[in-house]
Write an enzyme that holds these catalytic residues in place. Structure first.
Site: not given
Length: 370
Positions: A15, A75, A94, A96, A118, A179, A203, A240, A268, A270, A299
Site C-alpha cells: 500500500r 504502517k 496507523y 497501534h 486508528e 471487521v 450490535r 477492538l 486483532a 495489530d 499484521a
C-alpha cells in the site's frame, strides 16, 4: 506545508499512503508533496502519475524524512525509520502503539507528534480512518480462512459452503464491529453457518436485522466461547478496544479442545491479538501451528490487496491530511474533536489513555501539549 510520502518497508506491504489524486488535491492548497521513488508501484500508481499530479519524486527516504514537516504513512515506522523521525515532526499513520513497547518508547524518544489513524474517533464513537481497512480485513479474513481450511495447507479439509447432502463449514466470529460484520457477510455469502458473538446487544440486533437467518447471534462470555470453539472450523478474532490492547478471549488451554485442523484468523493482531497464542506473522510466512490448530496472524492483511486498500484509505484520510496541512496540527486538532483523539504521543508525552495503560506510562492531559 511539505508533506512526505515514503515507500512502505514492512514485509510485503504494497500500500501507499496517498494516491496521485490525493497529491493533486493537496497541491491545490499550495502544499509541496515529496513521494519516494516507487512508493506507489505496488498499488498500481507510477512515479509519472505522481509527477503529473504535482509531486516531487525523491530517491532517498532519508531526504523525505529530513525535509518533510509531516510524514504520511500506512504502517507504523519500523527499523531505520524510527531513527529518522525528528522532534516536532508530524507522523500520521496507523501506529497501534498498545501492541509494541519498542515502538512506543522509540517515538517518545524522537519527540515527534504522533497522530494515529486508528484512534481518530467521531462523537458517535465511529472510527473513520480504521473503518476502511477493517472492512477489507474482515472480508479477507474469510478468504484466507477458507483457503487454510484446505488439507494441503494443514486445515481440516472443510469447504465452507458445503455441497448438497453435506453440511457447510462453521465459522465463529468474536466481535460484531466492522471487521466482524464484514466477515459475517462474506462467510454467509459462501453458504457457511456463522455464529457471531459480542457483548453489545445493540450490535447483535443490528447483525440480526441485516444478515440472513443462518448467521446466528449470541451474547459473548468465556463459557460460550469455550463451548463454541470445540465445534467451529474457522474462528475469526475481530475484537477492538480503540487504542488499547485487545483482550485474550481464546486462551492457550482452549486449543486442546478444538478439532485438529481448526483455523484461527486473528484480525486483532495489530492490537496484540484476542487469541493468547497469537504472534504477528507476515504475508511471506503467514501461518504457524500450535496443538494442531493453524494460526493466521498477519499484521497487515489489507496490504495483500493494495489497489483496493490504497484507494479506500486515501478516500478516508485525505480530508484530515488537508486539514492538518492547512491549519497545522494544533489548530486542526483544536477545531476537530475526532482528530484530537488521534493524538497519541506528542513531543515525548503520552496523551492517549490506552497507550499509557498498556505500558504503565505517565498520562499527560492533551491540553498540556498545546
Amino acid at each position: 506545508m511539505t508533506i512526505g510520502i515514503p515507500k512502505e518497508i514492512k514485509n510485503n506491504e504494497s500500500r501507499v499512503a496517498l494516491t496521485a489524486s490525493g497529491v493533486f488535491e493537496l497541491r491545490q492548497y499550495g502544499h509541496h508533496i515529496l513521494v519516494e521513488q516507487g512508493a506507489g508501484k505496488g498499488s498500481g500508481i507510477s512515479d509519472v502519475e505522481y509527477e503529473h499530479a504535482g509531486a516531487e519524486i525523491v530517491t532517498n527516504p532519508h531526504d523525505i524524512w529530513a525535509r518533510a514537516e509531516m510524514i504520511v504513512k500506512v504502517k507504523e515506522p519500523i527499523d531505520e525509520e524510527l531513527r529518522l523521525a525528528r522532534a516536532g515532526q508530524i507522523v500520521f499513520t496507523y501506529f497501534h502503539f498498545a501492541s509494541s513497547i519498542t515502538l512506543t518508547e522509540a517515538m517518545i524518544g524522537r519527540g515527534a507528534v504522533c497522530i494515529a489513524y486508528e484512534t481518530v474517533e467521531k462523537p458517535d464513537r465511529s472510527l473513520p480512518l480504521l473503518t476502511p481497512m477493517s472492512e477489507v480485513a474482515g472480508r479477507m479474513a474469510v478468504q484466507q480462512g477458507a483457503r487454510y481450511l484446505e488439507k494441503p495447507v494443514k486445515g481440516r479439509g472443510v469447504l465452507l459452503g458445503g455441497v448438497p447432502g453435506v453440511p457447510p463449514g462453521r465459522v465463529l466470529i468474536l466481535g460484531a464491529g466492522i471487521v466482524g460484520v464484514q466477515a459475517a457477510k462474506m462467510a454467509s455469502g459462501l453458504g457457511a453457518h456463522v455464529t457471531i458473538l459480542d457483548i453489545n446487544t445493540d450490535r447483535l440486533r443490528y447483525v440480526n436485522d441485516i444478515l440472513p437467518p443462518h448467521v446466528v447471534t449470541q451474547y459473548s462470555s468465556q463459557y460460550t466461547i469455550r463451548k463454541l470453539v470445540q465445534t467451529h472450523d474457522l474462528i475469526i478474532g475481530a475484537v477492538l478496544i480503540p487504542g488499547a490492547k485487545a483482550p485474550n478471549l481464546v486462551t492457550r488451554d482452549m486449543l486442546k479442545t478444538m478439532r485438529p485442523g481448526t483455523v484461527i484468523v486473528d484480525v486483532a493482531v495489530d492490537q496484540g491479538g484476542c487469541v493468547e497464542t497469537c504472534v504477528p506473522t507476515t504475508h511471506e510466512n503467514p501461518t504457524y501451528v500450535i496443538d494442531d490448530v493453524l494460526h493466521y496472524c498477519v499484521a497487515n492483511m489489507p496490504g495483500a490487496v493494495p489497489f483496493t486498500s490504497t484507494l479506500a484509505l486515501t478516500n478516508s484520510t485525505l480530508p484530515y491530511i488537508i486539514n492538518i496541512a492547512n491549519k497545522g496540527w494544533k489548530a486542526a486538532c483544536a477545531h476537530d474533536p475526532a482528530l484530537m483523539k488521534g493524538l497519541n504521543i506528542v513531543e515525548g508525552k503520552v496523551v492517549y489513555q490506552g497507550v499509557a495503560e498498556a505500558f504503565d506510562l505517565p498520562l499527560h492531559d492533551v491540553v498540556e501539549v498545546f
